[in-house]
Design a protein around this motif. Structure first.
Motif, PDB file in Angstrom:
ATOM      1  N   SER A  43       0.835  -1.115  -0.069  1.00 19.66           N
ATOM      2  CA  SER A  43       0.009   0.071  -0.170  1.00 19.66           C
ATOM      3  C   SER A  43       0.813   1.411   0.123  1.00 19.66           C
ATOM      4  CB  SER A  43      -0.896  -0.047   1.132  1.00 19.66           C
ATOM      5  OG  SER A  43      -1.601   1.347   1.355  1.00 19.66           O
ATOM      6  N   ALA A  44       2.031   1.415   0.789  1.00 17.72           N
ATOM      7  CA  ALA A  44       2.639   2.467   1.052  1.00 17.72           C
ATOM      8  C   ALA A  44       3.695   2.490  -0.565  1.00 17.72           C
ATOM      9  CB  ALA A  44       3.675   2.245   2.112  1.00 17.72           C
ATOM     10  N   ARG A  45       3.894   1.440  -0.803  1.00 17.15           N
ATOM     11  CA  ARG A  45       4.655   1.481  -2.194  1.00 17.15           C
ATOM     12  C   ARG A  45       3.772   1.937  -3.200  1.00 17.15           C
ATOM     13  NH1 ARG A  45       8.362  -3.826  -1.628  1.00 17.15           N
ATOM     14  NH2 ARG A  45      10.036  -2.990  -0.463  1.00 17.15           N
ATOM     15  N   SER A  46       2.604   1.831  -3.126  1.00 21.62           N
ATOM     16  CA  SER A  46       1.669   2.334  -4.275  1.00 21.62           C
ATOM     17  C   SER A  46       1.251   3.541  -4.046  1.00 21.62           C
ATOM     18  CB  SER A  46       0.528   1.349  -4.171  1.00 21.62           C
ATOM     19  OG  SER A  46       0.748   0.109  -4.571  1.00 21.62           O
ATOM     20  N   ASN A  47       2.258   4.386  -3.041  1.00 22.69           N
ATOM     21  CA  ASN A  47       1.989   5.891  -2.916  1.00 22.69           C
ATOM     22  C   ASN A  47       0.907   6.357  -2.018  1.00 22.69           C
ATOM     23  OD1 ASN A  47       3.339   8.407  -3.143  1.00 22.69           O
ATOM     24  ND2 ASN A  47       2.035   9.035  -4.954  1.00 22.69           N
ATOM     25  N   VAL A  48       0.294   5.495  -1.267  1.00 27.05           N
ATOM     26  CA  VAL A  48      -0.674   5.859  -0.104  1.00 27.05           C
ATOM     27  C   VAL A  48      -0.233   5.866   1.360  1.00 27.05           C
ATOM     28  CG1 VAL A  48      -2.921   5.322   0.654  1.00 27.05           C
ATOM     29  CG2 VAL A  48      -2.359   5.151  -1.816  1.00 27.05           C
ATOM     30  N   LYS A  49      -0.363   6.814   1.900  1.00 24.23           N
ATOM     31  CA  LYS A  49      -0.001   6.924   3.387  1.00 24.23           C
ATOM     32  C   LYS A  49      -0.814   5.684   4.103  1.00 24.23           C
ATOM     33  CE  LYS A  49      -0.062   9.865   7.509  1.00 24.23           C
ATOM     34  NZ  LYS A  49      -0.626  10.974   8.208  1.00 24.23           N
ATOM     35  N   THR A  50       0.194   4.875   4.751  1.00 22.05           N
ATOM     36  CA  THR A  50      -0.269   3.744   5.468  1.00 22.05           C
ATOM     37  C   THR A  50       0.328   3.453   6.772  1.00 22.05           C
ATOM     38  OG1 THR A  50      -0.330   2.597   3.070  1.00 22.05           O
ATOM     39  CG2 THR A  50      -0.359   1.083   5.062  1.00 22.05           C
ATOM     40  N   ILE A  51      -0.472   2.954   7.611  1.00 24.64           N
ATOM     41  CA  ILE A  51      -0.380   2.583   8.979  1.00 24.64           C
ATOM     42  C   ILE A  51      -0.529   1.402   9.421  1.00 24.64           C
ATOM     43  CG2 ILE A  51      -0.859   3.188  11.475  1.00 24.64           C
ATOM     44  CD1 ILE A  51      -1.562   6.083  10.567  1.00 24.64           C
ATOM     45  N   ILE A  52       0.374   0.622  10.089  1.00 26.28           N
ATOM     46  CA  ILE A  52       0.184  -0.733  10.612  1.00 26.28           C
ATOM     47  C   ILE A  52       0.248  -0.630  12.015  1.00 26.28           C
ATOM     48  CG2 ILE A  52       1.179  -3.103  10.792  1.00 26.28           C
ATOM     49  CD1 ILE A  52       2.692  -2.681   8.003  1.00 26.28           C
ATOM     50  N   LEU A  53      -0.859  -1.353  12.552  1.00 22.14           N
ATOM     51  CA  LEU A  53      -0.743  -1.430  14.048  1.00 22.14           C
ATOM     52  C   LEU A  53      -0.608  -2.920  14.232  1.00 22.14           C
ATOM     53  CD1 LEU A  53      -3.922   0.655  15.236  1.00 22.14           C
ATOM     54  CD2 LEU A  53      -1.737   1.452  15.163  1.00 22.14           C
ATOM     55  N   GLU A  54       0.029  -3.270  15.289  1.00 13.92           N
ATOM     56  CA  GLU A  54       0.515  -4.486  15.793  1.00 13.92           C
ATOM     57  C   GLU A  54       0.624  -4.672  17.234  1.00 13.92           C
ATOM     58  OE1 GLU A  54       1.576  -8.175  16.793  1.00 13.92           O
ATOM     59  OE2 GLU A  54       0.599  -7.574  14.681  1.00 13.92           O
ATOM     60  N   ALA A  55      -0.177  -5.604  17.534  1.00 14.49           N
ATOM     61  CA  ALA A  55      -0.232  -5.655  19.178  1.00 14.49           C
ATOM     62  C   ALA A  55       0.987  -5.977  19.715  1.00 14.49           C
ATOM     63  CB  ALA A  55      -1.525  -6.480  19.626  1.00 14.49           C
ATOM     64  N   GLY A  56       1.784  -7.061  19.295  1.00 11.86           N
ATOM     65  CA  GLY A  56       3.041  -7.598  19.450  1.00 11.86           C
ATOM     66  C   GLY A  56       4.219  -6.774  19.527  1.00 11.86           C
ATOM     67  N   PRO A  57       5.455  -7.274  19.660  1.00 13.38           N
ATOM     68  CA  PRO A  57       6.596  -6.786  19.494  1.00 13.38           C
ATOM     69  C   PRO A  57       7.351  -6.879  18.041  1.00 13.38           C
ATOM     70  CG  PRO A  57       6.933  -8.745  20.454  1.00 13.38           C
ATOM     71  CD  PRO A  57       5.634  -8.378  20.528  1.00 13.38           C
ATOM     72  N   TRP A  58       6.683  -7.696  17.426  1.00 14.90           N
ATOM     73  CA  TRP A  58       7.274  -8.037  16.202  1.00 14.90           C
ATOM     74  C   TRP A  58       6.302  -8.020  14.864  1.00 14.90           C
ATOM     75  CZ3 TRP A  58      10.312 -13.056  17.095  1.00 14.90           C
ATOM     76  CH2 TRP A  58      11.352 -13.215  17.722  1.00 14.90           C
ATOM     77  N   LEU A  59       6.721  -7.636  13.714  1.00  9.05           N
ATOM     78  CA  LEU A  59       5.829  -7.732  12.545  1.00  9.05           C
ATOM     79  C   LEU A  59       5.939  -9.692  12.091  1.00  9.05           C
ATOM     80  CD1 LEU A  59       6.625  -4.611  10.553  1.00  9.05           C
ATOM     81  CD2 LEU A  59       4.565  -5.304  11.717  1.00  9.05           C
ATOM     82  N   GLY A  60       5.133  -9.895  11.264  1.00 10.35           N
ATOM     83  CA  GLY A  60       5.284 -11.231  10.673  1.00 10.35           C
ATOM     84  C   GLY A  60       4.390 -12.177  11.223  1.00 10.35           C
ATOM     85  N   GLY A  61       3.567 -12.076  12.464  1.00  4.35           N
ATOM     86  CA  GLY A  61       2.665 -12.849  12.820  1.00  4.35           C
ATOM     87  C   GLY A  61       3.137 -14.458  12.992  1.00  4.35           C
ATOM     88  N   SER A  62       2.371 -15.308  12.165  1.00  5.95           N
ATOM     89  CA  SER A  62       2.623 -16.903  12.323  1.00  5.95           C
ATOM     90  C   SER A  62       4.220 -16.921  11.921  1.00  5.95           C
ATOM     91  CB  SER A  62       1.694 -17.387  11.590  1.00  5.95           C
ATOM     92  OG  SER A  62       0.506 -17.470  11.985  1.00  5.95           O
TER      93      SER A  62
END
Length: 611
Positions: A43-62
Motif C-alpha cells: 500500500s505504501a509503495r503504491s504511494n498511499v499513506k499507510t499505518i500498521i498497528l501490531e499488538a505484539g513486539p514483532w511484525l510477521g505474525g505466524s
C-alpha cells in the motif's frame, strides 16, 4: 461558574479520551501478521499513506511471532513481498553451514531473524508507519471510511482511514465491526463442494504453540522445571519413535529446531475460546503448558536433556513464541466465497474467479484435529496450485473493509491451504494493492477496477497465475500472466503425489479450439473472422496476424513486415518467424498482449467480461 469549572476539570482529567491523539491515513492495517505486513508494504509503495498497528513486539505474525519458521508453501513462487522476504533471508544465511540456498528449497530461519528482516524492509518504505505493541480498541463507520480507536505508545489515539484491513490472526476487527461469519465445516448443500461433509460441523482446526529448541551440546543438561499439570500420557505415543529423525523436519540454522509435532503439541480450540479476551487467554495458557510438557517429556523420557527452549529467541517468561500458530477461527462473509472447485476446476465453472486473482497459493491443506473432536479427514487428492479471487477479501456490506488471514471468505476446506503464512504474505500484497487503489482514487471496493489493481501487482513482481514453468526472469512473464487471467490460454494441472503443479507450457502449439471460445467472448468481430478463415486444428502465426488485422483493420503486407522486423528485438521472441508454422503459447501471449490487449477488457468480481 464554579460548577462549570469543576465539570470541565472532571471531563479533562478523568475522561481517558480527552487528550486522544488524532491521525488521518489512507490505509490502516490492524494486525502486522504475514498478510498485514505485506499489505502495508505494498500500500505504501503504491504511494498511499499507510499505518500498521501490531499488538505484539514483532511484525510477521505466524511466520515470526508464532514461530512457524519452516515454510514449504509457495516456495516455487518468489512473488513480490514474499519473494523479497525469501531473498533477504537467503542472503543473511548464505554463509551458514548446511543452509539450503536452492531456488525452491523449503525456507528455514530463526524467528528473530525473520522479524529483523521484515523490520529492515518496512523501515525503508516511504509513506509507511509501523506501531508495535499497539492495541486496537474500537472501530466505527465514518463516511466512506472508518474511525478507529487504539492505544499507541500508551496514549489513546483516533485514526481516520479511507480503507481498513483486518490483518489480525483471529478476525478481531471484523468481529468488533459486526461482520457476519461462518465457522467450521460447511455441508455440501452450503458450499457445493463434493468433498464437504453431509452435516455442518462447528469444529475448527487445532492451534499449536510452537517452541524453538536449541541444542546446547551433548553433555549439557538443560532440563526445564516440570510444567504445571504435566501429564506424561499425552506424549507416550512418541516412545519408541526416532525423535532425532522427527526433529530433523524442523531443523533451523544454528543448531535450532522448530518443535511442532502433529497431534502432540496441537491444542483443540472452539470458537467460544475466541469470544472474549479471558477465554482466549485461558486457552492460550493451556496450549503453552502442553508444549512445555512436550519439551519436558523429550528431556526426561527420550534422553534429549541437551535440547531445551532457546532462551534468546523470544522475550517471554517461558521463552515460547509470542503467539500460537492459529490455523482457523472464523471466516467473514465476503462478496465472493472461494470454494474447492475454484482450485480444482477453475476454468469450467460458470464464475471465472481466476480472472480476478490478487495472489496465488500452493500450500498443501493441513488437517489438525484431535480424535475427541470427531472431525473427518478430507481426501483432497492431488491438490493444485491456485489463484485467490479479489472478492474473497472484500466483506459483503462493508465498503472499504478488507479481511486477511483466517477471516477470508473461503470455505473451511479451502482455508486449510489459504491460511498458510507464505500464502497469506502473497495474498496480503494483493490486499494492500486494492486498499491503496480505493484510497488513491477516492473510491470504494464496490467500484474497483480489477485490471488496474492486477497490473500494479505485476509491476511489483507479484504473481496472478501459478504457472510454475514461467519464471519472473522470462521476457514474456508479464504477458503470460496477463493472458492467463483472461483465460485465453489455460494452465494445465500435472499431479505428482499429493499436489498438482500448474504449467503454462509456453513452447506448446496453440489449438484453435482452446482460444476460439474466449476470443468470441471478448471480440465482437471474432465470430466473423472464424467463419471466414476456418483455421485448422493448430493455430498458425499467419492466423494470429490475420486475426489482429481483422480487428484493427491493418494492411496485411505492411503488418506482416512490421512483425517480422519486431520479432526478436521488440517482441523478444527467439524462435523463427514463419507464417505457416503453428504459433506457440509464448508467441501467442506476446502478440496478444501488444496487439489484442485482452487484459484491458474490464471484468466484474465474478470474472465476467464487461462491455
Amino acid at each position: 461558574m464554579k460548577k462549570i469549572c469543576i465539570f470541565l476539570f472532571t471531563v479533562i482529567f478523568f475522561n481517558p479520551t480527552a487528550f486522544a491523539q488524532s491521525q488521518k491515513t489512507g490505509v490502516l492495517i490492524i494486525g502486522g501478521g504475514a498478510a498485514g505486513t505485506a499489505a502495508g508494504i505494498q500500500s505504501a509503495r503504491s504511494n498511499v499513506k499507510t499505518i500498521i498497528l501490531e499488538a505484539g513486539p514483532w511484525l510477521g505474525g505466524s511466520l515470526t511471532s508464532g514461530g512457524m519458521c519452516v515454510v514449504e508453501g509457495n516456495r516455487s513462487f518468489n512473488s513480490g513481498v514474499w519473494g523479497e522476504f525469501r531473498k533477504r533471508l537467503k542472503e543473511y544465511y548464505k554463509n551458514t553451514p548446511g543452509f539450503d540456498t536452492t531456488a525452491n528449497a523449503t525456507l528455514r530461519f530463526e524467528p528473530a531473524v525473520g522479524a529483523a528482516v521484515l523490520k529492515k524492509i518496512t523501515d525503508t518504505v516511504k509513506n509507511l508507519s509501523v506501531h508495535l505493541n499497539a492495541s486496537f480498541t474500537g472501530i466505527k463507520k465514518d463516511g466512506t471510511g472508518y474511525a478507529i480507536t487504539a492505544k499507541i505508545n500508551g496514549e489513546n489515539t483516533t485514526i481516520k482511514a479511507d480503507v481498513v484491513i483486518d490483518g489480525t490472526e483471529t478476525g478481531d476487527v471484523a468481529a468488533k465491526l459486526g461482520v457476519p461469519f461462518d465457522v467450521g465445516f460447511e455441508n455440501e448443500a452450503q458450499s457445493g463442494e463434493k468433498w464437504a461433509v453431509k452435516e455442518a460441523l462447528p469444529v475448527i482446526q487445532n492451534l499449536t504453540w510452537i517452541a524453538i529448541l536449541k541444542d546446547y551440546g551433548r553433555a549439557a543438561d538443560r532440563t526445564i522445571l516440570k510444567p504445571e499439570g504435566y501429564d506424561e500420557t499425552l506424549y507416550n505415543s512418541l516412545k519408541g519413535k526416532n525423535m532425532k529423525q522427527m526433529l530433523e523436519s524442523g531443523r533451523l540454522p544454528n543448531d535450532k529446531f522448530m518443535l511442532k509435532i502433529k497431534g502432540i503439541n496441537d491444542y483443540p480450540v472452539k470458537i467460544s475460546d475466541f469470544s472474549s479476551a479471558q477465554n482466549k487467554e485461558q486457552a492460550y495458557q493451556k496450549a503453552r503448558l502442553k508444549t512445555l510438557g512436550l519439551v519436558y517429556f523429550l528431556q526426561t523420557q527420550m534422553g534429549l536433556k541437551n535440547l531445551s527452549v532457546d532462551n534468546l529467541e523470544f522475550n517471554t517468561p517461558d521463552h515460547l513464541s509470542y503467539l500460537p500458530y492459529i490455523r482457523e477461527v472464523r471466516r467473514a462473509k465476503g462478496v465472493i466465497k472461494m470454494v474447492l472447485d475454484d482450485i480444482y476446476t477453475p476454468y469450467s465453472r460458470s464464475s471465472k474467479l481466476y480472472r480476478t486473482s490478487i495472489g496465488i497459493g500452493d500450500a498443501s491443506p493441513g488437517q489438525h484435529y484431535l480424535p475427541l473432536q470427531s472431525a473427518p479427514e478430507t481426501n483432497y487428492g492431488a491438490f493444485p496450485a491456485y489463484s485467490v479471487p479479489a472478492g474473497a477479501v472484500i466483506v459483503k456490506g462493508f465498503d472499504n473493509f478488507l479481511v486477511a488471514e483466517k477471516a477470508m471468505s473461503v470455505t473451511h476446506l479451502v482455508n486449510a491451504s489459504t491460511m498458510y503464512p507464505s500464502v497469506q504474505m502473497t495474498i496480503g500484497q494483493g490486499i494492500g494493492t486494492m486498499a491503496a487503489y480505493c484510497s488513491f482514487f477516492k473510491t470504494t471496493t464496490k467500484n474497483v477496477k480489477l485490471r488496474l489493481i492486477q497490473n500494479e501487482i505485476l509491476s511489483y513482481h507479484g504473481y496472478l497465475m501459478p504457472f510454475v514453468d514461467v519464471k519472473q526472469t522470462d521476457p514474456q512473464f508479464i504477458a503470460i500472466q496477463k493472458l492467463g487471467v483472461t483465460g485465453l490460454l489455460q494452465g494445465v494441472q500435472k499431479p505428482a503425489g499429493g499436489s498438482a503443479q500448474v504449467f503454462f507450457l509456453p513452447d506448446s502449439a496453440v489449438k484453435t479450439s482452446e482460444i476460439k471460445p474466449v476470443l468470441n467472448e471478448i471480440y465482437t468481430r471474432a465470430f466473423l473472422w472464424f467463419n471466414k478463415n476456418k483455421p485448422a486444428e493448430l493455430f498458425t502465426i499467419g492466423n494470429m496476424l490475420s486475426f489482429i488485422e481483422e480487428l484493427d483493420l491493418r494492411d496485411a503486407k505492411t503488418f506482416q513486415l512490421q512483425i517480422k522486423n519486431d520479432w526478436k528485438p521488440k517482441l523478444r521472441l527467439n524462435s523463427v518467424f514463419d507464417l505457416n508454422r503453428p504459433i506457440t503459447r509464448r508467441e501467442f501471449a506476446a502478440l496478444a498482449d501488444v496487439y489484442l490487449k485482452p487484459f484491458d477488457r474490464r471484468i466484474d468480481l465474478t470474472g465476467k467480461f464487461l462491455n
